[in-house]
Enzyme design. Structure first.
Site, PDB file in Angstrom:
ATOM      1  N   ARG A 170       4.199 -18.119   6.686  1.00 37.73           N
ATOM      2  CA  ARG A 170       3.776 -16.809   6.022  1.00 37.73           C
ATOM      3  C   ARG A 170       4.222 -15.998   7.233  1.00 37.73           C
ATOM      4  NH1 ARG A 170       0.077 -14.898   2.913  1.00 37.73           N
ATOM      5  NH2 ARG A 170      -0.661 -12.561   4.433  1.00 37.73           N
ATOM      6  N   ARG A 174      11.837 -16.154  14.496  1.00 31.53           N
ATOM      7  CA  ARG A 174      12.849 -15.098  14.387  1.00 31.53           C
ATOM      8  C   ARG A 174      13.788 -15.265  15.907  1.00 31.53           C
ATOM      9  NH1 ARG A 174      11.000 -10.152  13.105  1.00 31.53           N
ATOM     10  NH2 ARG A 174      10.968 -10.361  10.275  1.00 31.53           N
ATOM     11  N   ARG A 247     -12.619 -17.968   2.630  1.00 31.86           N
ATOM     12  CA  ARG A 247     -13.257 -18.027   3.844  1.00 31.86           C
ATOM     13  C   ARG A 247     -13.867 -16.131   3.663  1.00 31.86           C
ATOM     14  NH1 ARG A 247     -15.330 -19.831   7.624  1.00 31.86           N
ATOM     15  NH2 ARG A 247     -14.784 -18.890  10.153  1.00 31.86           N
ATOM     16  N   ARG A 278      -9.432 -10.218  14.925  1.00 30.18           N
ATOM     17  CA  ARG A 278      -8.430  -8.961  15.129  1.00 30.18           C
ATOM     18  C   ARG A 278      -8.532  -7.396  15.013  1.00 30.18           C
ATOM     19  NH1 ARG A 278      -4.333 -10.302   9.854  1.00 30.18           N
ATOM     20  NH2 ARG A 278      -7.003 -10.257   8.455  1.00 30.18           N
ATOM     21  N   GLU A 298     -12.426  -7.491  12.759  1.00 29.12           N
ATOM     22  CA  GLU A 298     -12.222  -8.087  11.447  1.00 29.12           C
ATOM     23  C   GLU A 298     -13.528  -9.915  12.126  1.00 29.12           C
ATOM     24  OE1 GLU A 298      -9.160  -8.249   9.594  1.00 29.12           O
ATOM     25  OE2 GLU A 298      -9.117 -10.096   8.695  1.00 29.12           O
ATOM     26  N   TYR A 346      -3.262 -16.923  -2.839  1.00 33.77           N
ATOM     27  CA  TYR A 346      -3.510 -16.863  -1.837  1.00 33.77           C
ATOM     28  C   TYR A 346      -1.797 -15.475  -1.842  1.00 33.77           C
ATOM     29  CZ  TYR A 346      -3.242 -16.283   4.228  1.00 33.77           C
ATOM     30  OH  TYR A 346      -3.503 -15.413   4.741  1.00 33.77           O
ATOM     31  N   ASP A 348      -0.455 -11.723  -1.843  1.00 27.01           N
ATOM     32  CA  ASP A 348       0.058 -10.479  -1.125  1.00 27.01           C
ATOM     33  C   ASP A 348      -0.005  -9.222  -2.438  1.00 27.01           C
ATOM     34  OD1 ASP A 348      -0.252 -11.333   1.339  1.00 27.01           O
ATOM     35  OD2 ASP A 348       2.001 -11.356   2.044  1.00 27.01           O
TER      36      ASP A 348
HETATM   37  P1  FAD Z   1      -9.545  -8.350  -4.912  1.00 31.14           P
HETATM   38  O1  FAD Z   1      -8.091  -6.624  -4.748  1.00 31.14           O
HETATM   39  O2  FAD Z   1     -10.375  -8.606  -5.113  1.00 31.14           O
HETATM   40  O3  FAD Z   1      -9.890  -7.030  -6.390  1.00 31.14           O
HETATM   41  C1  FAD Z   1     -10.972  -7.729  -7.192  1.00 31.14           C
HETATM   42  C2  FAD Z   1     -12.239  -6.906  -7.291  1.00 31.14           C
HETATM   43  O4  FAD Z   1     -12.726  -8.066  -8.907  1.00 31.14           O
HETATM   44  C3  FAD Z   1     -12.828  -6.776  -6.210  1.00 31.14           C
HETATM   45  O5  FAD Z   1     -12.884  -5.349  -6.672  1.00 31.14           O
HETATM   46  C4  FAD Z   1     -13.695  -7.530  -6.936  1.00 31.14           C
HETATM   47  O6  FAD Z   1     -15.129  -6.234  -6.510  1.00 31.14           O
HETATM   48  C5  FAD Z   1     -14.597  -6.759  -8.467  1.00 31.14           C
HETATM   49  N1  FAD Z   1     -15.181  -8.155  -9.210  1.00 31.14           N
HETATM   50  C6  FAD Z   1     -15.015  -9.740  -8.772  1.00 31.14           C
HETATM   51  N2  FAD Z   1     -16.081 -10.759  -9.193  1.00 31.14           N
HETATM   52  C7  FAD Z   1     -16.775  -9.133 -10.232  1.00 31.14           C
HETATM   53  C8  FAD Z   1     -17.772  -9.326 -10.855  1.00 31.14           C
HETATM   54  N3  FAD Z   1     -17.961 -10.529 -11.537  1.00 31.14           N
HETATM   55  N4  FAD Z   1     -18.330  -7.710 -12.063  1.00 31.14           N
HETATM   56  C9  FAD Z   1     -17.343  -6.823 -11.572  1.00 31.14           C
HETATM   57  N5  FAD Z   1     -16.521  -6.829 -10.359  1.00 31.14           N
HETATM   58  C10 FAD Z   1     -16.119  -7.555 -10.045  1.00 31.14           C
HETATM   59  N6  FAD Z   1      -1.897  -8.126   1.337  1.00 31.14           N
HETATM   60  C11 FAD Z   1      -0.432  -7.346   1.623  1.00 31.14           C
HETATM   61  O7  FAD Z   1       0.325  -7.184   0.951  1.00 31.14           O
HETATM   62  N7  FAD Z   1      -0.156  -6.892   3.042  1.00 31.14           N
HETATM   63  C12 FAD Z   1      -1.420  -6.725   3.609  1.00 31.14           C
HETATM   64  O8  FAD Z   1      -1.792  -6.466   5.244  1.00 31.14           O
HETATM   65  C13 FAD Z   1      -2.390  -7.533   3.111  1.00 31.14           C
HETATM   66  N8  FAD Z   1      -3.995  -7.741   4.285  1.00 31.14           N
HETATM   67  C14 FAD Z   1      -5.329  -8.071   3.506  1.00 31.14           C
HETATM   68  C15 FAD Z   1      -5.913  -8.405   4.643  1.00 31.14           C
HETATM   69  C16 FAD Z   1      -7.274  -9.236   3.973  1.00 31.14           C
HETATM   70  C17 FAD Z   1      -8.311  -9.423   5.364  1.00 31.14           C
HETATM   71  C18 FAD Z   1      -7.307  -9.315   2.473  1.00 31.14           C
HETATM   72  C19 FAD Z   1      -8.539 -10.072   2.389  1.00 31.14           C
HETATM   73  C20 FAD Z   1      -6.154  -9.182   1.851  1.00 31.14           C
HETATM   74  C21 FAD Z   1      -5.105  -8.813   2.229  1.00 31.14           C
HETATM   75  N9  FAD Z   1      -4.028  -8.195   1.621  1.00 31.14           N
HETATM   76  C22 FAD Z   1      -3.265  -8.062   2.128  1.00 31.14           C
HETATM   77  C23 FAD Z   1      -3.975  -8.725   0.287  1.00 31.14           C
HETATM   78  C24 FAD Z   1      -4.742  -7.898  -0.936  1.00 31.14           C
HETATM   79  O9  FAD Z   1      -5.729  -7.568  -0.715  1.00 31.14           O
HETATM   80  C25 FAD Z   1      -4.423  -8.968  -2.627  1.00 31.14           C
HETATM   81  O10 FAD Z   1      -3.358  -9.525  -2.734  1.00 31.14           O
HETATM   82  C26 FAD Z   1      -4.971  -7.585  -3.251  1.00 31.14           C
HETATM   83  O11 FAD Z   1      -5.816  -6.674  -2.840  1.00 31.14           O
HETATM   84  C27 FAD Z   1      -5.245  -8.706  -4.365  1.00 31.14           C
HETATM   85  O12 FAD Z   1      -6.073  -8.081  -5.833  1.00 31.14           O
HETATM   86  P2  FAD Z   1      -6.814  -8.226  -6.663  1.00 31.14           P
HETATM   87  O13 FAD Z   1      -6.777  -7.391  -7.873  1.00 31.14           O
HETATM   88  O14 FAD Z   1      -6.008  -9.339  -6.827  1.00 31.14           O
HETATM   89  O15 FAD Z   1      -8.052  -9.024  -5.888  1.00 31.14           O
HETATM   90  N1  UDP Z   2      -2.088 -17.502  12.723  1.00 30.51           N
HETATM   91  C1  UDP Z   2      -2.263 -16.813  13.976  1.00 30.51           C
HETATM   92  N2  UDP Z   2      -1.634 -16.457  15.137  1.00 30.51           N
HETATM   93  C2  UDP Z   2      -1.602 -15.226  15.089  1.00 30.51           C
HETATM   94  C3  UDP Z   2      -1.724 -14.583  13.500  1.00 30.51           C
HETATM   95  C4  UDP Z   2      -1.815 -15.603  12.786  1.00 30.51           C
HETATM   96  O1  UDP Z   2      -2.401 -18.606  14.393  1.00 30.51           O
HETATM   97  O2  UDP Z   2      -2.016 -14.047  15.916  1.00 30.51           O
HETATM   98  C5  UDP Z   2      -2.143 -17.653  11.288  1.00 30.51           C
HETATM   99  C6  UDP Z   2      -3.312 -17.725  11.036  1.00 30.51           C
HETATM  100  O3  UDP Z   2      -3.053 -19.326  10.480  1.00 30.51           O
HETATM  101  C7  UDP Z   2      -3.211 -16.454   9.628  1.00 30.51           C
HETATM  102  C8  UDP Z   2      -2.032 -17.268   9.272  1.00 30.51           C
HETATM  103  O4  UDP Z   2      -0.746 -17.537  10.443  1.00 30.51           O
HETATM  104  O5  UDP Z   2      -4.347 -17.107   9.270  1.00 30.51           O
HETATM  105  C9  UDP Z   2      -1.210 -16.224   8.498  1.00 30.51           C
HETATM  106  O6  UDP Z   2      -1.517 -15.045   8.850  1.00 30.51           O
HETATM  107  P1  UDP Z   2      -1.348 -13.391   8.378  1.00 30.51           P
HETATM  108  O7  UDP Z   2      -1.314 -12.531   9.249  1.00 30.51           O
HETATM  109  O8  UDP Z   2      -0.048 -13.639   7.141  1.00 30.51           O
HETATM  110  O9  UDP Z   2      -2.322 -13.673   7.979  1.00 30.51           O
HETATM  111  P2  UDP Z   2      -3.455 -12.708   7.023  1.00 30.51           P
HETATM  112  O10 UDP Z   2      -3.107 -11.001   7.462  1.00 30.51           O
HETATM  113  O11 UDP Z   2      -3.162 -12.818   6.171  1.00 30.51           O
HETATM  114  O12 UDP Z   2      -4.930 -12.639   7.149  1.00 30.51           O
END
Ligand code: FAD
Ligand code: UDP
Length: 366
Positions: A170, A174, A247, A278, A298, A346, A348
């Protein structure tokens, strides 16, 4: 009677609901949380849009997806450039000439490539099979030890040798002095936060919060002709083949009486000992000038039933189990599965939107 019951007010559910409503369908959107938006939810605290479920930076290579999200709000010109803090030493991410220079003193791309090649050769890796081998073959052993091993093993709670290699791919590697974390053409943060986008998407739908599908399944199923399910696929089938692993995370938010805590939106703590992965300082996503600041630590943790499932663990065991559930899901005529949890991928944000739009097309045609 609704045309669609949409389980989950996250991005997948909200895009589907918006598009279906636009086509004259009646949608009921439910979520077990007390707010809409799923994991992209932002909340305004002290004038700062706080990403309540971790840093969310929108990025995509698709002009179509970029234009789509820009219909709902304006995005700023934010470029994600996280900093890694390894026991007090600061490195630029992703892995680029600034990182290599700080670590080895190398100045040219040729010197950096030579250093990595030497380390890769010394490790004897020709065909990387897991995250550790993949990482060493991309950036060498020194960077692996300082910036990847500790972070990865606390993030995933498993040795890097037991994790799939795609996770590390991911991150760009560079040979230019460019700290942009993403290679995509388009990138930014919605001005005013993500929640405003979801509010617009759900404007014309009925929304019920604090409603868990599984607690009211019988009644809810009677209220709609079709279901769009974005929760956990194994829970949908009552875990009949076994439980998929995730996780989980704990977010600790703090308001601080200073205007600038860490000088950057995202700082990764890459050693194994610091318990969080982070710290996010939210104001920097929108170049904020407020007097106070809000930070979020986090902490990763193992998921158990009842916890929030944030990351699917896509190893062989879980992917195989998911395939069994998917076989059942593919046979459903009145249920559409989509999103990070229902597809156990996984994804985005841009991928989830693209997927939802594809499902809309399959359902309604062009
Ligand atoms: P979700 O956002 O998980 O929505 C699912 C919803 O369903 C939730 O609100 C949940 O409460 C609800 N639900 C589940 N089960 C039930 C049930 N039984 N009854 C009623 N409701 C229910 N993506 C990026 O592009 N850039 C980023 O920088 C980025 N950073 C991230 C950082 C973190 C820490 C995490 C965890 C994810 C990150 N993502 C990022 C990914 C992004 O959050 C997801 O791609 C996106 O939000 C997924 O949308 P979704 O609708 O699939 O799931
Ligand atoms: N990662 C790492 N060190 C860092 C940042 C990321 O080893 O400083 C690794 C780690 O395994 C992580 C993966 O790269 O789960 C993907 O990173 P990303 O920032 O895409 O994770 P997310 O924002 O989805 O948690």
């Amino acid at each position: 009677m609704y045309d669609y019951l949409i389980v989950g007010a996250g991005l997948f559910g909200s895009v589907f609901a918006y598009e279906a409503t636009k086509r004259g369908k009646k949608c009921l959107v439910i979520d077990k949380r007390n707010h809409i938006g799923g994991n992209v939810y932002t909340e305004n605290i002290e004038g700062i849009n706080v990403h309540k479920y971790g840093a969310h930076i929108f990025h995509t290579n698709s002009k179509e997806i970029w234009d789509y999200v820009n219909k709902f709000t304006e995005f700023n010109r934010f470029t994600n450039s996280p900093i890694a803090n390894y026991k007090g030493e600061i490195y630029n991410l992703p892995f680029n000439m600034n990182t290599f220079n700080k670590l080895w003193g190398v100045v040219t791309p040729q010197e950096a490539k030579q250093k990595i090649e030497e380390q890769k050769r010394a490790a004897g890796i020709t065909d990387p099979k897991n995250l550790e081998e993949q990482a060493i073959s991309l950036v060498g052993i020194d960077l692996y030890e300082k910036l990847i091993k500790g972070y990865t093993e606390k993030q995933w709670g498993r040795p890097a040798t037991e994790l799939p290699k795609f996770i590390i791919k991911r991150l760009p590697v560079r040979f230019t002095y460019d700290n942009n974390y993403f290679n995509d053409k388009y990138q930014g943060i919605p001005i005013g936060g993500y929640t405003a986008i979801i509010e617009k998407m759900l404007e014309k739908c009925d929304v019920r919060l604090n409603t868990d599908f599984f607690q009211h399944r019988d009644e809810l199923e009677k209220e709609a002709k079709k279901i769009v399910f974005t929760g956990m696929i194994d829970e949908f089938y009552n875990y009949k083949f076994g439980v998929l692993e995730y996780r989980s995370l704990v977010f600790e938010h703090e308001i601080l009486d200073i205007d600038n805590y860490q000088g950057n939106a995202v700082v990764n703590y890459t050693d194994r000992e610091t318990p969080y992965t982070r710290i996010i300082e939210h104001k920097h996503f929108e170049f904020g000038t407020q007097e106070k600041t809000v930070i979020t630590k986090e902490y990763p943790k193992e998921w158990k039933k009842g916890d929030e499932p944030y990351y699917p663990i896509n190893n062989e065991r879980n992917n195989e189990l998911y395939r069994k559930y998917k076989e059942l899901a593919d046979k459903e005529e009145n249920v559409i599965f989509g999103g990070r949890l229902a597809n156990y991928k996984y994804y985005d944000m841009h991928q989830v939107i693209a997927l939802a739009l594809k499902k809309v097309e399959e359902e309604f045609g062009q």
